[in-house]
Design a protein around this motif. Structure first.
Motif, PDB file in Angstrom:
ATOM      1  N   ALA A   8     -16.299  -0.447  -9.385  1.00 31.68           N
ATOM      2  CA  ALA A   8     -16.176  -1.266  -8.174  1.00 31.68           C
ATOM      3  C   ALA A   8     -15.334  -2.508  -8.435  1.00 31.68           C
ATOM      4  CB  ALA A   8     -17.563  -1.658  -7.675  1.00 31.68           C
ATOM      5  N   ARG A   9     -15.524  -3.120  -9.618  1.00 32.63           N
ATOM      6  CA  ARG A   9     -14.755  -4.316  -9.955  1.00 32.63           C
ATOM      7  C   ARG A   9     -13.273  -3.978 -10.108  1.00 32.63           C
ATOM      8  NH1 ARG A   9     -18.434  -6.467 -12.837  1.00 32.63           N
ATOM      9  NH2 ARG A   9     -17.929  -5.314 -14.725  1.00 32.63           N
ATOM     10  N   ALA A  10     -12.997  -2.831 -10.723  1.00 30.10           N
ATOM     11  CA  ALA A  10     -11.603  -2.424 -10.898  1.00 30.10           C
ATOM     12  C   ALA A  10     -10.944  -2.103  -9.558  1.00 30.10           C
ATOM     13  CB  ALA A  10     -11.532  -1.203 -11.821  1.00 30.10           C
ATOM     14  N   GLU A  11     -11.725  -1.537  -8.631  1.00 31.01           N
ATOM     15  CA  GLU A  11     -11.177  -1.124  -7.341  1.00 31.01           C
ATOM     16  C   GLU A  11     -11.033  -2.300  -6.388  1.00 31.01           C
ATOM     17  OE1 GLU A  11      -9.908   1.605  -4.273  1.00 31.01           O
ATOM     18  OE2 GLU A  11      -9.937   1.633  -6.463  1.00 31.01           O
ATOM     19  N   TRP A  12     -12.076  -3.132  -6.305  1.00 31.08           N
ATOM     20  CA  TRP A  12     -12.097  -4.182  -5.285  1.00 31.08           C
ATOM     21  C   TRP A  12     -12.109  -5.597  -5.844  1.00 31.08           C
ATOM     22  CZ3 TRP A  12     -16.510  -0.624  -3.984  1.00 31.08           C
ATOM     23  CH2 TRP A  12     -16.078   0.429  -3.170  1.00 31.08           C
ATOM     24  N   GLY A  13     -12.012  -5.739  -7.154  1.00 35.98           N
ATOM     25  CA  GLY A  13     -12.143  -7.058  -7.765  1.00 35.98           C
ATOM     26  C   GLY A  13     -11.143  -8.070  -7.247  1.00 35.98           C
ATOM     27  N   ALA A 161      -5.086  -1.226   6.399  1.00 33.05           N
ATOM     28  CA  ALA A 161      -6.020  -0.844   5.338  1.00 33.05           C
ATOM     29  C   ALA A 161      -5.285  -0.191   4.172  1.00 33.05           C
ATOM     30  CB  ALA A 161      -7.085   0.099   5.899  1.00 33.05           C
ATOM     31  N   VAL A 162      -4.332   0.676   4.478  1.00 32.48           N
ATOM     32  CA  VAL A 162      -3.568   1.343   3.416  1.00 32.48           C
ATOM     33  C   VAL A 162      -2.708   0.338   2.663  1.00 32.48           C
ATOM     34  CG1 VAL A 162      -1.722   3.009   2.964  1.00 32.48           C
ATOM     35  CG2 VAL A 162      -3.586   3.601   4.523  1.00 32.48           C
ATOM     36  N   PHE A 163      -2.030  -0.537   3.386  1.00 27.97           N
ATOM     37  CA  PHE A 163      -1.140  -1.488   2.715  1.00 27.97           C
ATOM     38  C   PHE A 163      -1.917  -2.469   1.842  1.00 27.97           C
ATOM     39  CE2 PHE A 163       1.378  -5.300   2.186  1.00 27.97           C
ATOM     40  CZ  PHE A 163       2.614  -4.783   1.836  1.00 27.97           C
ATOM     41  N   VAL A 164      -2.994  -3.043   2.369  1.00 30.04           N
ATOM     42  CA  VAL A 164      -3.775  -4.003   1.587  1.00 30.04           C
ATOM     43  C   VAL A 164      -4.407  -3.315   0.387  1.00 30.04           C
ATOM     44  CG1 VAL A 164      -5.799  -5.515   1.625  1.00 30.04           C
ATOM     45  CG2 VAL A 164      -4.194  -5.538   3.532  1.00 30.04           C
ATOM     46  N   GLY A 165      -4.901  -2.087   0.577  1.00 33.83           N
ATOM     47  CA  GLY A 165      -5.452  -1.342  -0.552  1.00 33.83           C
ATOM     48  C   GLY A 165      -4.419  -1.115  -1.641  1.00 33.83           C
ATOM     49  N   HIS A 171      -6.519   1.467  -4.928  1.00 38.22           N
ATOM     50  CA  HIS A 171      -5.792   2.700  -4.638  1.00 38.22           C
ATOM     51  C   HIS A 171      -6.710   3.829  -4.188  1.00 38.22           C
ATOM     52  CE1 HIS A 171      -2.794   0.842  -7.650  1.00 38.22           C
ATOM     53  NE2 HIS A 171      -2.442   0.527  -6.417  1.00 38.22           N
ATOM     54  N   VAL A 172      -7.913   3.872  -4.727  1.00 37.82           N
ATOM     55  CA  VAL A 172      -8.863   4.906  -4.306  1.00 37.82           C
ATOM     56  C   VAL A 172      -9.232   4.704  -2.840  1.00 37.82           C
ATOM     57  CG1 VAL A 172     -11.165   5.871  -4.661  1.00 37.82           C
ATOM     58  CG2 VAL A 172      -9.762   5.241  -6.637  1.00 37.82           C
ATOM     59  N   THR A 173      -9.471   3.456  -2.464  1.00 38.90           N
ATOM     60  CA  THR A 173      -9.810   3.146  -1.072  1.00 38.90           C
ATOM     61  C   THR A 173      -8.666   3.529  -0.139  1.00 38.90           C
ATOM     62  OG1 THR A 173     -11.207   1.308  -1.790  1.00 38.90           O
ATOM     63  CG2 THR A 173     -10.518   1.326   0.517  1.00 38.90           C
ATOM     64  N   ALA A 174      -7.444   3.157  -0.503  1.00 33.47           N
ATOM     65  CA  ALA A 174      -6.282   3.525   0.310  1.00 33.47           C
ATOM     66  C   ALA A 174      -6.153   5.042   0.401  1.00 33.47           C
ATOM     67  CB  ALA A 174      -5.014   2.918  -0.275  1.00 33.47           C
ATOM     68  N   GLY A 175      -6.390   5.718  -0.715  1.00 27.90           N
ATOM     69  CA  GLY A 175      -6.328   7.180  -0.716  1.00 27.90           C
ATOM     70  C   GLY A 175      -7.390   7.807   0.173  1.00 27.90           C
ATOM     71  N   ALA A 201       2.543   6.910   7.400  1.00 33.66           N
ATOM     72  CA  ALA A 201       3.870   7.215   6.846  1.00 33.66           C
ATOM     73  C   ALA A 201       4.776   5.989   6.896  1.00 33.66           C
ATOM     74  CB  ALA A 201       4.498   8.375   7.621  1.00 33.66           C
ATOM     75  N   ALA A 202       4.750   5.265   8.010  1.00 27.25           N
ATOM     76  CA  ALA A 202       5.574   4.065   8.139  1.00 27.25           C
ATOM     77  C   ALA A 202       5.158   3.006   7.125  1.00 27.25           C
ATOM     78  CB  ALA A 202       5.476   3.506   9.558  1.00 27.25           C
ATOM     79  N   VAL A 203       3.854   2.834   6.943  1.00 23.77           N
ATOM     80  CA  VAL A 203       3.364   1.831   5.998  1.00 23.77           C
ATOM     81  C   VAL A 203       3.696   2.229   4.557  1.00 23.77           C
ATOM     82  CG1 VAL A 203       1.263   0.813   5.042  1.00 23.77           C
ATOM     83  CG2 VAL A 203       1.593   0.919   7.503  1.00 23.77           C
ATOM     84  N   LEU A 204       3.636   3.513   4.248  1.00 24.09           N
ATOM     85  CA  LEU A 204       4.006   3.954   2.905  1.00 24.09           C
ATOM     86  C   LEU A 204       5.481   3.682   2.617  1.00 24.09           C
ATOM     87  CD1 LEU A 204       2.028   7.317   2.555  1.00 24.09           C
ATOM     88  CD2 LEU A 204       1.512   5.096   1.508  1.00 24.09           C
TER      89      LEU A 204
END
Length: 239
Positions: A8-13, A161-165, A171-175, A201-204
């Motif tokens: 969790a710390r690595a993902e959202w820290g 959400a995808v861009f901020v992730g 990256h897991v959250t964005a995925g 797609a546009a955000v990617l």
């Protein structure tokens, strides 16, 4: 439990530290644009539920693929703050407060608005392309979708959400956000689901351009001038 905490710390820290520091320092003053967007959405919901206000809201913020392109482009900025008629308004308000709020803290208010509009516009323009392709094309839509009123913040929320992730190493959250939208389209193949994919797609593309710009910036920086960035390896964004 320790392994889960480390994950969790690595993902959202990085995201947690950024948001927590901003809210601790300024509380709600840290998200003025988000609060304004929530109030605007609530106001538009109230007005469109009145007999005298429904047509007014439709005229300024309702987009349909059958509309002239110039009219759709004129209405699309406000359309993301007009709640969809077939969904509960509290869902739209919660999405804006949570996702727009986090994005405003992490990216700044004007970047958040630009990215939200890019995602919304991608969905709006895709609808026209999908209808032109027709229902038998994998990316196509039936002609009847041209009459669907296309409003609400969902495409913007998904894109943010995808861009901020991606930007803060979650990256897991964005995925998972991307995967959930793919599942949505697989089980409920409708206009909204495919517009969400167009927004992603546009955000990617924006993510790719941002990463490319950062690499070029790093190549032209003097040795030893690198600063620690976020989980994505990019420098912090200041509003």
């Amino acid at each position: 439990m320790r392994a889960l905490a480390r994950l969790a710390r690595a993902e959202w820290g990085a995201l947690y530290v950024t948001v927590r520091a901003a809210l601790a320092a300024g509380r709600l003053r840290a998200i003025p644009m988000t609060l304004g967007a929530v109030c605007l959405t609530a106001l538009l919901q109230f007005v469109q539920n009145q007999s005298w206000g429904f047509r007014f809201v439709q005229n300024i913020g309702a987009v349909q693929a059958q509309d002239p392109l110039w009219l759709a482009l004129l209405r699309s900025p406000l359309s993301l703050f007009v709640p969809a008629l077939d969904l509960p308004v509290w869902g739209a308000l919660a999405q804006i407060l949570l996702v727009f709020g986090i994005a405003e803290i992490c990216l700044g208010w004007w970047r958040t608005l630009v990215l939200a509009y890019v995602a919304t516009l991608a969905g709006t323009l895709y609808a026209r392309v999908g209808i032109a392709l027709g229902p038998h094309h994998p990316l196509g839509l039936p002609a009847s979708d041209a009459q669907i009123v296309d409003t609400g913040p969902s495409a913007a929320v998904v894109g943010l959400a995808v861009f901020v992730g991606w930007r803060f190493g979650a990256h897991v959250t964005a995925g998972l956000v991307i995967a959930s939208m793919l599942v949505e389209v697989a089980f409920k193949d409708n206009l909204a689901g495919k517009e969400h994919l167009a927004a992603i797609a546009a955000v990617l593309v924006v993510c790719g351009l941002s990463a490319l710009r950062h690499r070029r910036h790093r190549r032209h920086r003097p040795p030893g001038s690198e600063r620690a960035g976020s989980g994505s390896g990019l420098p912090p964004i200041h509003s």
